[in-house]
Write an enzyme that holds these catalytic residues in place. Structure first.
Site: not given
Length: 267
Positions: A8, A39-40, A68-69, A152, A177, A179
């Site tokens: 991520d 995604e982040n 999820n983001h 994820h 996810h 991290h």
């Protein structure tokens, strides 16, 4: 085939780490395919923008996965349907979900398929990732046995379960996810590479990439808090490199990638 996967990317610092170190990793590790979870990657740590997506590709990513983001930065709706290199979790429910849930790329004489899935434990209740994986993998294996899965998910048990469920049918299952890079990289039954979480790429000084104060305050008072991405030095870059037999699709080696102050880049 050698696959490099980077966990991520968080905020501006994460993009900077990619721009600084991904070209060096590709030069020295010589992967044939590079996958990055983005995604982040916006400055606020949620979603991705067209500009950042292009920056990740320009730095050496062949495929960008999400989580999820995925939909948190609304700009994604403007370009996700126009690219085969950005994929979102395959188990989003409903019809006509924007974008692609898997993609493929030619690697010399072989084909690599990349699938993105999201877990359901402590995350929004998407469709069953096991059932979706079953269907996708069955179809993809008609074309290639070399399949990489970015799963994820929040909990270690769900990630381990999907890896064991897909053992021998996919080349690798690597979690994202949470991290934090785990030290359990392994080849399950000499077939499928697995790592519970690849870790994150971004600011190392915060808490999972966020400024500590608001995160700690939420633990203290259990009230909602606005998390802000940490922007200071130092940085961290996490991931793994996996070797796969092109003919069988079985992984032969998995090795973590970690760059931070305690693990300076020295290849």
């Amino acid at each position: 085939m050698r696959i490099l996967f980077i966990g991520d990317v968080v905020g501006d610092r994460g993009v900077q780490m990619i721009q600084t170190y991904l070209p060096k990793l590709k030069r020295d590790l010589k992967p044939q395919a590079t996958i990055v979870n983005g995604e982040n990657s916006t400055p606020v740590g949620r979603g991705i923008s067209r500009k950042i997506y292009k920056q990740l590709l320009e730095s050496g990513a062949d495929v960008v996965t999400m989580g999820n983001h995925t939909w948190d930065n609304k700009e994604i709706y403007e370009f996700i349907d126009d690219t085969t290199k950005l994929i979102r979790p395959a188990n989003y429910p409903g019809k006509d979900v924007p974008g692609r849930s898997w993609t493929k790329l030619k690697v010399n004489q072989a084909t690599l398929a990349v699938i993105n899935l999201q877990g359901r434990v402590f995350l929004p209740p998407l469709d069953d990732p096991f059932a979706v994986a079953d269907k996708l993998v069955t179809e993809i294996r008609k074309e290639t046995p070399v399949i990489f899965v970015d799963f994820h998910g929040e909990v270690t048990s769900e990630k381990r379960a999907i890896a064991l469920y897909l053992k021998g049918r996919v080349s690798a299952v690597v979690g994202t996810h949470t991290h934090v890079q785990t030290s359990d990289g392994q080849i399950i039954d000499h077939q499928t590479a697995f790592m519970t979480d690849a870790g994150m790429t971004g600011p190392a000084a915060g808490i999972l990439g966020m400024q500590p104060a608001s995160v700690i305050q939420r633990f203290l008072d259990q009230r909602p808090a606005r998390y802000v991405v940490e922007t200071s030095e130092p940085g961290i870059m996490s991931g793994c490199v996996i070797d796969v037999n092109d003919e069988t699709g079985h992984a032969t080696k998995i090795k973590p990638v970690l760059i931070d102050d305690a693990h300076p880049y020295d290849l």
